[in-house]
Write a protein that holds these residues in place. Structure first.
Motif, short mmCIF file in Angstrom:
data_model
loop_
_atom_site.label_atom_id
_atom_site.label_comp_id
_atom_site.label_asym_id
_atom_site.label_seq_id
_atom_site.Cartn_x
_atom_site.Cartn_y
_atom_site.Cartn_z
N VAL A 24 0.82 -1.22 0.00
CA VAL A 24 0.00 0.00 0.00
C VAL A 24 0.85 1.27 0.00
N PHE A 25 2.00 1.26 0.70
CA PHE A 25 2.81 2.48 0.83
C PHE A 25 3.18 3.12 -0.51
N PRO A 26 3.66 2.35 -1.47
CA PRO A 26 4.02 3.01 -2.74
C PRO A 26 2.82 3.69 -3.40
N ILE A 27 1.65 3.08 -3.25
CA ILE A 27 0.47 3.68 -3.88
C ILE A 27 0.12 4.99 -3.18
N ILE A 28 0.17 4.95 -1.82
CA ILE A 28 -0.12 6.18 -1.06
C ILE A 28 0.92 7.24 -1.41
N PHE A 29 2.17 6.81 -1.45
CA PHE A 29 3.25 7.73 -1.79
C PHE A 29 3.00 8.37 -3.16
N MET A 30 2.62 7.55 -4.10
CA MET A 30 2.39 8.04 -5.45
C MET A 30 1.26 9.07 -5.47
N ILE A 31 0.14 8.72 -4.81
CA ILE A 31 -1.02 9.62 -4.84
C ILE A 31 -0.69 10.93 -4.12
N MET A 32 -0.04 10.84 -2.94
CA MET A 32 0.30 12.05 -2.18
C MET A 32 1.26 12.93 -2.98
N SER A 33 2.25 12.29 -3.55
CA SER A 33 3.28 13.05 -4.27
C SER A 33 2.70 13.78 -5.47
N SER A 34 1.64 13.21 -6.04
CA SER A 34 1.10 13.83 -7.27
C SER A 34 0.50 15.20 -6.99
N PHE A 35 0.26 15.50 -5.72
CA PHE A 35 -0.31 16.81 -5.38
C PHE A 35 0.74 17.81 -4.91
N LYS A 36 2.03 17.37 -4.87
CA LYS A 36 3.05 18.23 -4.28
C LYS A 36 4.00 18.77 -5.35
N PRO A 37 4.51 19.99 -5.14
CA PRO A 37 5.53 20.50 -6.04
C PRO A 37 6.81 19.67 -5.90
N ASP A 38 7.62 19.61 -6.96
CA ASP A 38 8.80 18.74 -6.99
C ASP A 38 9.74 18.91 -5.81
N LEU A 39 10.01 20.15 -5.42
CA LEU A 39 10.98 20.42 -4.36
C LEU A 39 10.54 19.77 -3.05
N GLN A 40 9.27 20.03 -2.70
CA GLN A 40 8.74 19.48 -1.46
C GLN A 40 8.68 17.96 -1.52
N LEU A 41 8.31 17.46 -2.71
CA LEU A 41 8.20 16.02 -2.92
C LEU A 41 9.52 15.33 -2.57
N LEU A 42 10.63 15.92 -3.06
CA LEU A 42 11.93 15.30 -2.83
C LEU A 42 12.35 15.41 -1.37
N GLN A 43 12.06 16.56 -0.76
CA GLN A 43 12.39 16.71 0.66
C GLN A 43 11.60 15.71 1.50
N ASP A 44 10.31 15.53 1.17
CA ASP A 44 9.45 14.67 1.98
C ASP A 44 9.85 13.20 1.96
#
Ligand SMILES: Nc1ncnc2c1ncn2[C@@H]1O[C@H](COP(=O)(O)OP(=O)(O)O)[C@@H](O)[C@H]1O
Ligand SMILES: [Mg+2]
Lengths: 289, 354
Positions: A24-44
């Motif tokens: 489940v984690f990769p799917i959640i990660f994918m969905i959450m990341s799709s709403f974030k700007p690249d910079l924050q995505l990489l930091q998170d």
């Protein structure tokens, strides 16, 4: 004694929970990341924030992805190819199985054995001959007869319509239907096609569901190699292959995540809606998707 | 010319020869019963007539047409299956109307015929039910209704009563007889139960191992069985058989002697015998009467008192079994000595030995 059992049960649930998380984690990660700007995505990614809807959330990635590639067209192509193949497959596989089970003709068991035997051929072994074949087939279009099917819908649909597995599943199911029903309909004046349409198919709900599910997953997930071989133009490109091109012209992770989410969500919804039918069908046929 | 005629019909499934040179003529409006033990080929014969199996050789006519190569739908037959073969996804109404909708009859016509059949079979209130909501007897009616509305030239029944309980079996049997009296359509009825055959048939065809043993009216077969098989198959309890030796043949009778029989004169019924020839004497249990000076002596093994009749199972002196049906209520204890006599003119003699 009971404590022992409770501990063991607990252990088992923890293990299952752990396995579920891995999936489940990769799917959640994918969905959450799709709403974030690249910079924050990489930091998170270095913290649990990667899995949480926190920070600067927006639909920008989706907007960008749709701008950069004709995703709407890709989705349409995929849906059109999948749906057409699915419907033709259900019709042709079931009617072939009908002929194998209910009608007597010379050589039928040999032909059935040959059909089933083709199931063991992996697609990769027939890919090249198939490519040569479709490259030389005629097609009747608005411009008259054209040769070669490359860059078209039909090249992605026709080779996939009927495969041994679907026929085999229908054959197995039809064999268990009471033969008397078919014979009663015949004596009452039904033609073979009327027996098929009015008696056999209405009683075949479970196997239709099984074949539809397996076929949907096959078409949606596994068709990657073949479209790459036969479709160069964007016009006929399905969404899975679209992803490949999207990767090549893009390293904006947020947009890629948005694209992946668009691909994944229909399958997830499909799974959740048909979960029970899906499990039942796998359990009853012993076939893995 | 008959309504249905089978001439030299053979059926093989691969190497198995199931129907062997069968010849049967069935008249218009006749109720014909195929009877024989399980596995003798009754259903196969019916399926050949329906067109559900190919005929290996021989000629099958329905009316004045040779139908060997016609599809079932071209034969104008209706069949009631042993399993009833009700379509589970259709209501009773849709089931009954099936053959008519296939023929594309008009809505009004279909409604009229379905209502009429439902009235005749007393199931008007069941029309909108699903088959899963019906009892065995009701399903049976639906199957008959589906056949009746099509107004076929022949009805085929394959053991229609075998899935019903004893009480229902009797009443349904009477209803089928009434149906035939009303419709006057030719019917072919398959059963392994000789009581059904005797009570329903105008004509009985007795089959054994795919061969016709005898054809005739029920009482013809009962009183004049052509062979040991028919003699033993029809009538309950079964006919008793005793080994005998032929002494002499007269004008109408043949004189035989047997271990316990002394000399007995039996009608030869057109059969001829040679002196000294081994033969079998047959006597129905109903024709045995208790007689202290009777030739057949033995001891009671079991006796069943049925009220109007007492059936006695007797062990004869050298161990042969004998069944007697006495038309009165008598008490016979196991082990008691008994003796029976009979009227030789009511017995049969067969050249075969069992
Ligand atoms: N499709 C078939 N293939 C091979 N043998 C068959 C087939 N149908 C029937 N038989 C054989 O033919 C014989 C007669 O069967 P059937 O007509 O069903 O008997 P009955 O109805 O008198 O009980 C049986 O020995 C059966 O095994
Ligand atoms: Mg049978």
């Amino acid at each position: 004694m009971t404590l022992d059992r409770a501990t063991r049960l607990m252990g088992r649930y923890l293990l299952l929970l752990f396995i579920a998380c891995i999936f489940v984690f990769p799917i959640i990660f994918m969905i959450m990341s799709s709403f974030k700007p690249d910079l924050q995505l990489l930091q998170d990614t270095s913290s649990v924030r990667a899995l949480l809807p926190v920070g600067d959330l927006s639909l920008d990635n989706y907007r960008e992805a749709f701008d950069r590639a004709p995703i709407g067209l890709f989705i349409f192509n995929s849906v059109f190819i999948t749906a057409t193949t699915l419907l033709l497959s259900l019709f042709l596989a079931s009617i072939a199985a009908f002929a194998f089970v209910f009608i007597d003709w010379r050589g039928k068991s040999v032909v059935l054995a040959l059909v089933v035997a083709t199931y063991i051929l992996p697609f990769e072994t027939v890919a090249v001959p198939l490519l040569l074949l479709v490259n030389n087939l005629p097609w009747l279009s608005a411009e008259g007869i054209t040769w070669g099917w490359l860059n078209s819908y039909q090249v992605q649909i026709i080779p996939w319509i009927v495969r041994a597995l679907e026929i085999f599943l229908f054959v197995q199911y039809f064999k268990d239907l009471p033969r008397d029903l078919v014979e009663a309909a015949r004596v009452d004046g039904a033609t073979w096609f009327q027996v098929y349409r009015r008696v056999v198919m209405p009683l075949s709900g479970p196997v239709i569901a099984t074949v539809a599910i397996l076929k949907f997953l096959e078409m949606y997930n596994n068709q990657f190699l073949w479209p790459i071989m036969v479709v160069q133009a964007e016009d006929y490109r399905p969404i899975m292959v679209g992803l490949q091109y999207f990767f090549q012209l893009n390293t904006a992770w947020g947009e890629i995540m948005a694209y992946l989410t668009i691909i994944t969500v229909p399958v997830l919804i499909f799974y959740l809606v048909l979960q029970r039918a899906f499990i039942a069908s796998i359990a009853s046929t012993g076939v893995k998707g | 010319m008959g309504a249905i005629s089978l001439r030299g019909i053979n059926k093989r499934f691969g190497a198995t020869h199931v129907i062997k040179d069968v010849n049967i003529e069935i008249e218009q409006g006749e109720f014909c019963v195929f009877v024989g033990p399980s596995g003798c080929g009754k259903s196969t014969l019916l399926r050949l007539i329906a067109g559900l199996e190919d005929i290996t050789s021989g000629e099958l006519r329905i009316g004045d047409r040779v139908v060997n190569h016609l599809q079932p739908k071209e034969r104008a037959v209706a069949m009631v299956f042993q399993s009833y073969a009700i379509f589970p996804h259709m209501t009773v109404r849709e089931n009954i109307a099936f053959g008519l909708t296939i023929r594309r009859e008009s809505r009004a016509e279909i409604d009229r015929k379905v209502s009429e059949a439902a009235r005749m079979l007393r199931m008007e209130d069941l029309l909108d039910r699903r088959p899963s909501q019906l009892s065995g007897g009701q399903r049976q009616r639906v199957a008959i209704g589906r056949a009746v509305v099509r107004d076929p030239s022949v009805f085929l029944f394959d053991e229609p009563l075998s899935n019903l309980d004893a009480a229902l079996r009797m009443s349904t049997r009477q209803e089928i007889a009434a149906l035939h009296a009303q419709l006057k359509t030719t019917m072919i009825y398959v059963t392994h139960d000789q009581v059904e055959a005797m009570t329903l048939a105008d004509k009985i065809v007795v089959l054994k191992e795919g061969r016709v043993m005898q054809i005739g009216a029920p009482m013809d077969l009962y009183h004049n069985p052509a062979n040991l098989f028919v003699a033993g198959f029809l009538g309950a309890p079964s006919m008793n058989f005793l080994p005998v030796t032929v002494e002499a043949q007269g004008a109408r009778t043949v004189t035989v002697t047997g271990d316990m029989l002394g000399r007995t004169e039996v009608p030869h019924r057109g059969r001829s015998f040679a002196p000294g020839q081994p033969a079998t004497l047959g006597i129905r249990p109903q024709y045995l009467r208790p007689d202290d000076s009777g030739a057949l002596r033995g001891t009671v093994r079991v006796s069943e008192r049925l009220g109007t009749e007492t059936v006695v199972d007797v062990a004869l002196a050298q161990g042969t079994r004998l069944m007697a049906a006495l038309a009165e209520d008598v008490i016979l204890t196991p082990g008691a000595p008994v003796a029976f006599g009979f009227d030789g003119y009511k017995a049969h003699v067969f050249a075969e030995t069992p």
